[in-house]
Scaffold this active site. Structure first.
Site: not given
Length: 239
Positions: A14, A37, A50, A110, A170-171, A200, A202
């Site tokens: 995430g 990035k 990304d 990263g 992250g999720s 959250p 998704g």
């Protein structure tokens, strides 16, 4: 905090969505933002990377990428296999410093974890952070197995005398299991720093306008948000 480095305990946890959320929250607080990035791997020249995804979700953001390699491998390995020049920590530091002259905040996302190698000499994201004297935000998974990798990364940051302001999950799953709920309390304890948010599950699939509107609610005030760790722990933590 003109430059903030964002790393993780591993891959696919995430980081990109967290980077986008921090960017969106900072933008909502009136700051101009760039995302860098250093090395994008496993993406074709015509695919979105990304940094592009952060810009899509958190627009308006300046997106920059230093190198792109086709194989989904660590940057040093991907560079070697492709025959393309590697990215070195000094390259990252110089690019970030230039972006910082034109933006209030530069986010460096990263690849993989903190010590993934960029070049044959073993240069890492941690080395770039040291050159910039920049804090490093740690993104961790929510579930079973996260405590060990989070503590190891936090210890390495302290060993290198790099600032770790906190950890972001992250999720966060819709229906967390027992280990996940316990980790709300245990993650900040093993890392020795506060929990600064939980994204959250998704949310990367939200329409950008909705993502931008909700992002400050996923992050603590240290990251320009309104998220409250104690309230989250009381609601989601194991009892």
């Amino acid at each position: 905090m003109p430059v903030l480095v964002i790393t993780g305990t591993g891959t696919e946890i995430g980081k990109t969505v967290v980077t986008a959320a921090v960017a969106a929250a900072a933008l909502a607080a009136g700051r101009s933002v760039a995302v860098l990035k250093p090395a994008q791997t496993g993406v074709r020249p015509d695919e979105r990377g990304d940094a592009d995804e952060v810009a899509r979700l958190a627009d308006p953001v300046t997106a920059a990428e230093l190198a792109r390699y086709p194989d989904p491998l660590a940057p040093a390995t991907a560079a070697r296999r492709s025959g393309l020049p590697p990215v070195r920590p000094q390259d990252v530091a110089e690019a970030a410093a230039k972006l910082a002259t034109e933006h209030d905040l530069v986010l460096i996302e990263g690849a993989g974890g903190l010590l993934v190698r960029f070049d044959p000499e073993g240069g890492t994201l941690a080395d770039a952070a040291a050159l910039l004297a920049a804090p490093v935000l740690l993104v961790a998974p929510a579930g079973l197995g996260t405590l060990n990798s989070t503590e190891l990364t936090a210890r390495e940051l302290r060993r290198r005398e790099l600032e770790l302001p906190g950890v972001v999950i992250g999720s966060w799953p819709t229906v967390p299991d027992l280990a996940t709920r316990c980790n709300v309390t245990d993650l900040p304890e093993v890392a020795g720093v506060p929990l600064l948010g939980a994204i959250p599950q998704g949310t990367g699939g939200l329409p950008p306008a909705e993502f931008r509107a909700q992002a400050p609610g996923w992050l603590a005030p240290r990251l320009w948000g309104t998220w409250d760790a104690d309230a989250f722990r009381g609601r989601e933590g194991a009892r």
